[in-house]
Scaffold this motif. Structure first.
Motif, PDB file in Angstrom:
ATOM      1  N   ASP A 141      33.508  40.662  30.652  1.00 46.34           N
ATOM      2  CA  ASP A 141      33.301  40.679  32.395  1.00 46.34           C
ATOM      3  C   ASP A 141      32.445  42.493  32.539  1.00 46.34           C
ATOM      4  OD1 ASP A 141      34.391  39.250  34.326  1.00 46.34           O
ATOM      5  OD2 ASP A 141      35.014  41.459  34.745  1.00 46.34           O
ATOM      6  N   TYR A 173      36.968  52.860  42.722  1.00 52.01           N
ATOM      7  CA  TYR A 173      35.938  51.599  42.472  1.00 52.01           C
ATOM      8  C   TYR A 173      35.043  52.063  41.176  1.00 52.01           C
ATOM      9  CZ  TYR A 173      34.817  46.785  43.328  1.00 52.01           C
ATOM     10  OH  TYR A 173      34.549  45.615  42.899  1.00 52.01           O
ATOM     11  N   SER A 196      33.947  46.720  37.853  1.00 51.30           N
ATOM     12  CA  SER A 196      34.764  46.450  36.369  1.00 51.30           C
ATOM     13  C   SER A 196      35.935  46.172  36.664  1.00 51.30           C
ATOM     14  CB  SER A 196      33.775  46.925  35.093  1.00 51.30           C
ATOM     15  OG  SER A 196      34.250  46.276  34.202  1.00 51.30           O
ATOM     16  N   PHE A 203      44.871  47.408  43.311  1.00 53.42           N
ATOM     17  CA  PHE A 203      43.155  46.409  43.001  1.00 53.42           C
ATOM     18  C   PHE A 203      43.058  44.982  44.905  1.00 53.42           C
ATOM     19  CE2 PHE A 203      38.676  45.634  41.610  1.00 53.42           C
ATOM     20  CZ  PHE A 203      39.159  44.419  41.286  1.00 53.42           C
ATOM     21  N   TYR A 214      40.136  42.450  45.269  1.00 52.64           N
ATOM     22  CA  TYR A 214      38.395  41.701  46.377  1.00 52.64           C
ATOM     23  C   TYR A 214      38.672  41.010  47.184  1.00 52.64           C
ATOM     24  CZ  TYR A 214      33.758  41.508  45.208  1.00 52.64           C
ATOM     25  OH  TYR A 214      32.256  41.733  45.849  1.00 52.64           O
ATOM     26  N   GLU A 236      38.972  35.283  35.592  1.00 53.32           N
ATOM     27  CA  GLU A 236      39.854  36.140  36.073  1.00 53.32           C
ATOM     28  C   GLU A 236      40.398  36.193  36.506  1.00 53.32           C
ATOM     29  OE1 GLU A 236      35.805  36.859  38.420  1.00 53.32           O
ATOM     30  OE2 GLU A 236      34.780  38.220  36.654  1.00 53.32           O
TER      31      GLU A 236
HETATM   32  P1  P6P Z   1      30.647  43.521  43.046  1.00 56.85           P
HETATM   33  C1  P6P Z   1      31.459  41.989  37.364  1.00 56.85           C
HETATM   34  O1  P6P Z   1      30.472  41.109  37.979  1.00 56.85           O
HETATM   35  C2  P6P Z   1      32.554  41.358  37.973  1.00 56.85           C
HETATM   36  O2  P6P Z   1      32.721  39.830  38.680  1.00 56.85           O
HETATM   37  C3  P6P Z   1      33.736  41.731  37.799  1.00 56.85           C
HETATM   38  O3  P6P Z   1      34.335  42.770  36.865  1.00 56.85           O
HETATM   39  C4  P6P Z   1      34.802  43.210  39.333  1.00 56.85           C
HETATM   40  O4  P6P Z   1      34.839  43.500  39.756  1.00 56.85           O
HETATM   41  C5  P6P Z   1      33.434  42.863  40.643  1.00 56.85           C
HETATM   42  O5  P6P Z   1      32.701  41.194  39.748  1.00 56.85           O
HETATM   43  C6  P6P Z   1      32.571  43.843  41.396  1.00 56.85           C
HETATM   44  O6  P6P Z   1      32.125  42.996  41.952  1.00 56.85           O
HETATM   45  O7  P6P Z   1      30.834  43.161  44.566  1.00 56.85           O
HETATM   46  O8  P6P Z   1      31.836  44.915  43.841  1.00 56.85           O
HETATM   47  O9  P6P Z   1      30.285  44.772  42.242  1.00 56.85           O
END
Ligand code: P6P
Length: 290
Positions: free
Chosen positions: A122, A245, A248, A263, A265, A281
């Motif tokens: 990942d 940030y 990864s 954290f 997203y 994930e």
């Molecule tokens: P962005 C990596 O591609 C991933 O799946 C995760 O490891 C990471 O947290 C996220 O995408 C990062 O996404 O849009 O911030 O680049």
């Protein structure tokens, strides 16, 4: 002093997993065997990740290497390593990998009772700049051994029985839970063993760090925007949080687990259902955090 220098009562991941198994007398050791295969996969990928940069220098990672074989990309190689390790363990029946379009149904002759969802590498977009990347995995017990279907890997996250990640960074750290606490192990390359370095990890109750891709602010919904604003301009007199940030997930989650904070997203206009993948994930990382 000598005793300090040569501590031989090291707790390795192998001993830890066997200790955990001994807490279940009825266990036949299938999960122990499965985990030992996953650990071997992590050691192999750690070695490949550490050489990747050099392979480029020595021209090994060009289109073809000195033997004229097409040099595999690290995420493709990692996926093959884990699929082979999981299938050959004889303890799995269906596998879901971020790298594979379809699930892998293990040959009935080699089938076991576990289903594994994993992201072999990942954050692989960060490989070329040396930022930490990682393997994430979640393990379910099969519900119906006779007819193995995709349903087995679509189980709710609360039915997950074990999860972990291996972070390939300044050190190789494997964090694992089989449901009885979370433990961290660091690979000692000279021993080829993962040594327990973070026993019984618990996320600090309060944290000073928030971790989000601020570049998505334009797409956030109001509640998210308000929350992040509060992190930066607290209204209760507390000091603003720091933003860390990495981009990864394994590295951002590992730091959050050890240092505390949040954290996130969040779903946004660009990714209405969120970006992070539920099966390999979100569910495994939630299992560990919980
Ligand atoms: P962005 C990596 O591609 C991933 O799946 C995760 O490891 C990471 O947290 C996220 O995408 C990062 O996404 O849009 O911030 O680049």
């Amino acid at each position: 002093h000598a005793a300090d220098t040569f501590r031989t009562d090291l707790m390795t991941i192998t001993r830890h997993v066997l200790n955990e198994q001994s807490r279940h007398p009825e266990s036949r050791g299938d999960l122990t065997i499965l985990l030992s295969h996953i650990v071997l996969g992590c050691k192999f990928v750690a070695s490949a990740v550490n050489k990747a940069g050099l392979a480029k220098l020595t021209g090994l990672a060009g289109e073809t290497n000195v033997q004229g074989e097409e040099q595999k990309k690290l995420d493709v190689l990692s996926n093959e390593v884990f699929v082979n390790a999981l299938v050959s363990s004889g303890r799995t029946c269906v596998l879901v990998s971020e790298e594979d379009e379809k699930a892998t149904f293990v040959d009935p002759k080699l089938r076991g009772k576990y289903c594994v969802c994993f992201d072999p590498l990942d954050g692989s977009s960060n490989i070329d700049c040396g930022v930490s990347i990682g393997t994430i995995f979640g393990i379910y017990m099969i519900k119906n051994q006779d007819t193995v279907t995709l349903e087995e890997v679509l189980q709710p996250g609360k039915d997950m029985i074990a999860a972990g990640y291996c972070m390939y960074g300044s050190s190789c750290t494997l964090v694992l839970s089989t449901g009885n606490g979370v433990n961290g192990f660091t690979l000692d390359p000279s021993l080829g063993e993962f040594i327990m370095t973070h026993p019984d990890i618990k996320i600090p109750p309060k944290g000073k760090i928030y971790s989000v891709n601020e570049g998505n602010a334009k797409n956030w919904d109001t509640p998210t925007a308000k929350y992040v604003e509060k992190c930066k301009y607290p209204t209760d007199g507390s000091s603003p949080k720091s933003l860390r940030y990495i981009g990864s997930m394994v590295a951002d989650v590992h730091r959050t687990l050890l240092y505390g904070g949040i954290f996130l997203y969040p779903a946004d206009k660009k990714s209405p259902s969120g970006k992070l993948r539920v099966m390999y994930e979100v569910f495994p990382m939630s299992f560990l955090m919980e």
